[in-house]
Design a protein around this motif. Sequence first.
Motif, PDB file in Angstrom:
ATOM      1  N   ARG A 665       0.856  -1.188   0.000  1.00 48.80           N
ATOM      2  CA  ARG A 665       0.000   0.000   0.000  1.00 48.80           C
ATOM      3  C   ARG A 665       0.893   1.239   0.000  1.00 48.80           C
ATOM      4  O   ARG A 665       2.114   1.127   0.095  1.00 48.80           O
ATOM      5  N   SER A 666       0.273   2.380  -0.071  1.00 48.34           N
ATOM      6  CA  SER A 666       1.052   3.626  -0.147  1.00 48.34           C
ATOM      7  C   SER A 666       1.513   4.117   1.215  1.00 48.34           C
ATOM      8  O   SER A 666       2.220   5.121   1.311  1.00 48.34           O
ATOM      9  N   TYR A 667       1.142   3.437   2.285  1.00 48.85           N
ATOM     10  CA  TYR A 667       1.248   3.992   3.638  1.00 48.85           C
ATOM     11  C   TYR A 667       2.665   4.436   4.018  1.00 48.85           C
ATOM     12  O   TYR A 667       2.855   5.472   4.660  1.00 48.85           O
ATOM     13  N   LYS A 668       3.686   3.650   3.645  1.00 46.51           N
ATOM     14  CA  LYS A 668       5.060   4.030   4.019  1.00 46.51           C
ATOM     15  C   LYS A 668       5.443   5.378   3.405  1.00 46.51           C
ATOM     16  O   LYS A 668       6.030   6.240   4.080  1.00 46.51           O
ATOM     17  N   MET A 669       5.125   5.556   2.119  1.00 46.82           N
ATOM     18  CA  MET A 669       5.521   6.794   1.460  1.00 46.82           C
ATOM     19  C   MET A 669       4.675   7.985   1.908  1.00 46.82           C
ATOM     20  O   MET A 669       5.156   9.114   1.931  1.00 46.82           O
ATOM     21  N   VAL A 670       3.418   7.743   2.306  1.00 47.91           N
ATOM     22  CA  VAL A 670       2.606   8.836   2.853  1.00 47.91           C
ATOM     23  C   VAL A 670       3.190   9.278   4.195  1.00 47.91           C
ATOM     24  O   VAL A 670       3.280  10.474   4.497  1.00 47.91           O
ATOM     25  N   ALA A 684      13.900  14.126   9.537  1.00 47.88           N
ATOM     26  CA  ALA A 684      14.283  12.795  10.022  1.00 47.88           C
ATOM     27  C   ALA A 684      14.020  12.610  11.511  1.00 47.88           C
ATOM     28  O   ALA A 684      14.170  11.504  12.035  1.00 47.88           O
ATOM     29  N   HIS A 685      13.635  13.684  12.201  1.00 50.52           N
ATOM     30  CA  HIS A 685      13.453  13.626  13.657  1.00 50.52           C
ATOM     31  C   HIS A 685      12.213  12.803  14.026  1.00 50.52           C
ATOM     32  O   HIS A 685      11.344  12.552  13.194  1.00 50.52           O
ATOM     33  N   PRO A 686      12.113  12.386  15.294  1.00 59.03           N
ATOM     34  CA  PRO A 686      10.971  11.559  15.719  1.00 59.03           C
ATOM     35  C   PRO A 686       9.632  12.228  15.447  1.00 59.03           C
ATOM     36  O   PRO A 686       9.483  13.448  15.598  1.00 59.03           O
ATOM     37  N   ILE A 687       8.664  11.404  15.064  1.00 61.46           N
ATOM     38  CA  ILE A 687       7.308  11.873  14.817  1.00 61.46           C
ATOM     39  C   ILE A 687       6.344  10.798  15.309  1.00 61.46           C
ATOM     40  O   ILE A 687       6.608   9.601  15.160  1.00 61.46           O
ATOM     41  N   THR A 688       5.259  11.205  15.932  1.00 61.25           N
ATOM     42  CA  THR A 688       4.309  10.228  16.478  1.00 61.25           C
ATOM     43  C   THR A 688       3.192   9.967  15.471  1.00 61.25           C
ATOM     44  O   THR A 688       2.928  10.779  14.579  1.00 61.25           O
ATOM     45  N   ALA A 689       2.543   8.832  15.656  1.00 61.41           N
ATOM     46  CA  ALA A 689       1.419   8.484  14.784  1.00 61.41           C
ATOM     47  C   ALA A 689       0.307   9.520  14.912  1.00 61.41           C
ATOM     48  O   ALA A 689      -0.367   9.839  13.926  1.00 61.41           O
ATOM     49  N   ARG A 690       0.126  10.080  16.100  1.00 66.42           N
ATOM     50  CA  ARG A 690      -0.893  11.103  16.295  1.00 66.42           C
ATOM     51  C   ARG A 690      -0.562  12.367  15.504  1.00 66.42           C
ATOM     52  O   ARG A 690      -1.457  13.044  14.979  1.00 66.42           O
ATOM     53  N   ASP A 691       0.749  12.686  15.411  1.00 67.53           N
ATOM     54  CA  ASP A 691       1.175  13.840  14.607  1.00 67.53           C
ATOM     55  C   ASP A 691       0.892  13.604  13.110  1.00 67.53           C
ATOM     56  O   ASP A 691       0.535  14.515  12.384  1.00 67.53           O
ATOM     57  N   VAL A 692       1.069  12.362  12.691  1.00 70.32           N
ATOM     58  CA  VAL A 692       0.946  12.027  11.268  1.00 70.32           C
ATOM     59  C   VAL A 692      -0.510  11.899  10.840  1.00 70.32           C
ATOM     60  O   VAL A 692      -0.874  12.194   9.693  1.00 70.32           O
ATOM     61  N   THR A 712      -9.642   2.248   1.937  1.00 73.86           N
ATOM     62  CA  THR A 712     -10.667   1.211   1.809  1.00 73.86           C
ATOM     63  C   THR A 712     -10.752   0.273   3.012  1.00 73.86           C
ATOM     64  O   THR A 712     -11.673  -0.532   3.097  1.00 73.86           O
ATOM     65  N   THR A 713      -9.777   0.333   3.917  1.00 75.67           N
ATOM     66  CA  THR A 713      -9.843  -0.558   5.083  1.00 75.67           C
ATOM     67  C   THR A 713     -10.980  -0.113   5.999  1.00 75.67           C
ATOM     68  O   THR A 713     -11.424   1.039   5.963  1.00 75.67           O
ATOM     69  N   GLN A 714     -11.447  -1.024   6.822  1.00 74.17           N
ATOM     70  CA  GLN A 714     -12.557  -0.723   7.729  1.00 74.17           C
ATOM     71  C   GLN A 714     -12.220   0.449   8.632  1.00 74.17           C
ATOM     72  O   GLN A 714     -13.066   1.280   8.963  1.00 74.17           O
ATOM     73  N   MET A 732       0.912  -0.397  10.841  1.00 69.94           N
ATOM     74  CA  MET A 732       1.317  -0.678   9.453  1.00 69.94           C
ATOM     75  C   MET A 732       2.659  -0.010   9.112  1.00 69.94           C
ATOM     76  O   MET A 732       3.705  -0.620   9.342  1.00 69.94           O
ATOM     77  N   PRO A 733       2.690   1.248   8.675  1.00 71.93           N
ATOM     78  CA  PRO A 733       3.977   1.730   8.160  1.00 71.93           C
ATOM     79  C   PRO A 733       5.070   1.841   9.215  1.00 71.93           C
ATOM     80  O   PRO A 733       6.220   1.481   8.957  1.00 71.93           O
ATOM     81  N   MET A 734       4.744   2.291  10.422  1.00 68.29           N
ATOM     82  CA  MET A 734       5.806   2.534  11.397  1.00 68.29           C
ATOM     83  C   MET A 734       6.449   1.229  11.884  1.00 68.29           C
ATOM     84  O   MET A 734       7.674   1.054  11.774  1.00 68.29           O
ATOM     85  N   ASN A 735       5.658   0.313  12.439  1.00 68.89           N
ATOM     86  CA  ASN A 735       6.220  -0.943  12.954  1.00 68.89           C
ATOM     87  C   ASN A 735       6.872  -1.759  11.841  1.00 68.89           C
ATOM     88  O   ASN A 735       7.959  -2.317  12.006  1.00 68.89           O
ATOM     89  N   LYS A 736       6.189  -1.860  10.712  1.00 68.27           N
ATOM     90  CA  LYS A 736       6.711  -2.687   9.617  1.00 68.27           C
ATOM     91  C   LYS A 736       8.010  -2.120   9.060  1.00 68.27           C
ATOM     92  O   LYS A 736       8.949  -2.859   8.786  1.00 68.27           O
TER      93      LYS A 736
END
Length: 788
Positions: A665-670, A684-692, A712-714, A732-736
Amino acid sequence: MDNLRLTTENIYPHLLQAIEESSSIYFLTSFIQKSGAALLADPLRKAAARGADIKICTGDYLYITSPDALELLSSIDGVDLRLYRSGNRGFHPKAYLFRKEDEGLMIIGSANLSESALKSGVEWNLSVNKDVDPLVFEQALEEYMKVFHHEKTVEVHPETIKGYRRDYEEYHRTYPEMPEEESELSASDGRLVETVITPHEIQREALRSLDATMEEGYDRAMVVMATGLGKTYMSAFFADQMKFGKILFIAHREEILRQAEATFLGVNSSWRTGFFNGSRKERDAEVLFASIHTLSMLHHLSSFRPDEFDLIIVDEFHHAAAKSYRRVIGHFHPRFLLGMTATPDRLDGGDIYVLCDNNLAFQMDFVQAIERKFLVPFRYQGIYDDIDYSQIRYADGRYNREQLDQAYIQESMAKKIHQKWMEFRQSRTLVFCSSVRQAQFLSDYFNQQGNKTVALHAGTKNRIEAVRALREGRIEAIFTVDLFNEGVDIPPVDTLLFVRPTESVSVFIQQLGRGLRLAEGKSHCQVIDLIGNYRNLEVKLKLFGELNRKNGKTEFAPSALPDICEFELDTQAIDFIARYHEQMPLRKRRLMNSYHDVKQKLGRRPEYLELHLHGWEDVRGYKQEWGSFPEFLLDVEEELSDKERSIIMTYKDLIRDVERTAMSRSYKMVLLKCMLERGPAKWAHPITARDVAPFFYQYLADAPYRKQKDLTTQTLKGGYREKAVSQLIQTMPMNKWAGSSKGIFGKEGDAFYVEGYQSIHSVELHRFISEICEYRLHAYFERGTGNS
């Protein structure tokens, strides 16, 4: 000033006054000398600074134009400079056109841009005020734009100047004989008009698809329909059925506009139609048929409100990557934009999919149309061509015409072509040549063998009669260059003979379509084509099938063709293809050549995405051969600064990981795009999922094609919910990515970052990573729209 004034010497002060007073300044001269450019450089620079629209077009005929003059004028910000590649065609205009609000002036005469012509020479120049005849003035502007945007003109920038200077110096070293004049043909048989007045099966399918795409929320779309399927009628039915208000139909040729008007009136005779071109400005029409050359002029375009039209239809949409089309499309905000083409070939110069939000609403190519029996099948016969195209200069997307003529205009070549034609031809043939000289030479040779043929070009009288004679079978063949590419058809044509290298796949498909029309008594179209080592051979063959390597040899399998079509190669062509990969340049060299072609076209170092859009090699080859696109740039002579080289070597592993990480999926590049939005010092500095999360969701939701593919995911379908979207980004993108990047990316708690981010603040690295990110996002969503 006087409405009419004849100046027989020193036109310079009159030009100077006009430049100082005008908001639009258009020059068209056969040549420019450095002395003339130097005289006008400062006045033009001042005019550009105040926002004047400045266009200058000159020619390369006999290489009189000074490369130093081109360099000087191209250095002025705001001057749009183009060079007409004349080949063997005489190019002798001298015209200076000016406009200020409702006032206008044209100066036409004998003066080119040189100091002697402008100041001291005996030159007759007639200055004509627009008020003398406004229609003639508008016609002059229209004709100017046709030359300025002609396919033979190229943008002048450092790369084209470099190539022109080389040709200029070579010409003046060798002093060749004066070439014969050449003219290209742009006329058509105005009698050829479609007669269908109700939608046929394929048109109904396209209309249903457009209805569905509007229901999905799209406000623009592209429809691809093979030549002969009735795109214009389909667009008229669409306009009528959806009850659009004011409609704009855009095309680049007058005959297409006239035929389109007849088509629209055939669908709905109550429409009030009008034209917007050099001689007519009927802007109050319900359906306005506009010439792109006229409409794209700044003073005309700005006179229309952005929301003036409910529906805009752009015919031959493959041209829409050009600046003139982009300017027009960018100006308007219609309820719906419809682009129509038979050949959406991004290899020919631009990403037209972006202009319609990557929304390909409907596609029916020539293969599908043959299968559905809306076009006749063809029998392809490939003939080996022993010309060594690697020895012919290639620039601006085409082979050098003079060198091609030297190779083609040989009696031995004509004899071979005639023999093959006699072996495979049917009753009526169109012959596509690379130049008018070649067309005339071959026609003469065929006639000497007892055949009845004609060569059509601008100097040919009774062109319509020649087309009629071919249709009625009174002649056997017409030799031409690009006359029948668009907008004109002769359905009884049952044989196509290609005696030119395939420089444009789009043009090849258009020309192929000229022989596929249904006609009484016509069972199939015979195609006779040259197979040689020209650049686009592999791309063309992929229209019909696949090239496979087996036991050290290359084999071609016509797997893309319907069973009712036939594909044959002569013995020499089969042998050539077997050795194809040995004879063609190595892949690395082809990738390098493709890069330099795009660089020459753009006049600067291309970005990764631009190389994907404009290049003729698959850009995935850069990472496969060099590891990454930036590492390829290390091999390009004088392309990178020392700092850029150091950055690439230092961060090679990071660059490669961004290039190569798997994307289902596009998630990593988004995620990466969101990080890059923070700029070179902090990306390159830390960013949280809530920020993204807000950026992530909005990016996918903003464009219907992105929403359709990856929203399209639920978790994402129910609208924006910060907690749910954040959880998806974490999982998805962060852990993977952190888990698969071998220490390149890291994750601590809920923060994602690039390892060693404390020392990453390079503008150069930020640019390299951004280019890769933009290319990968584009390529990912492109696959989802059926146009990869």
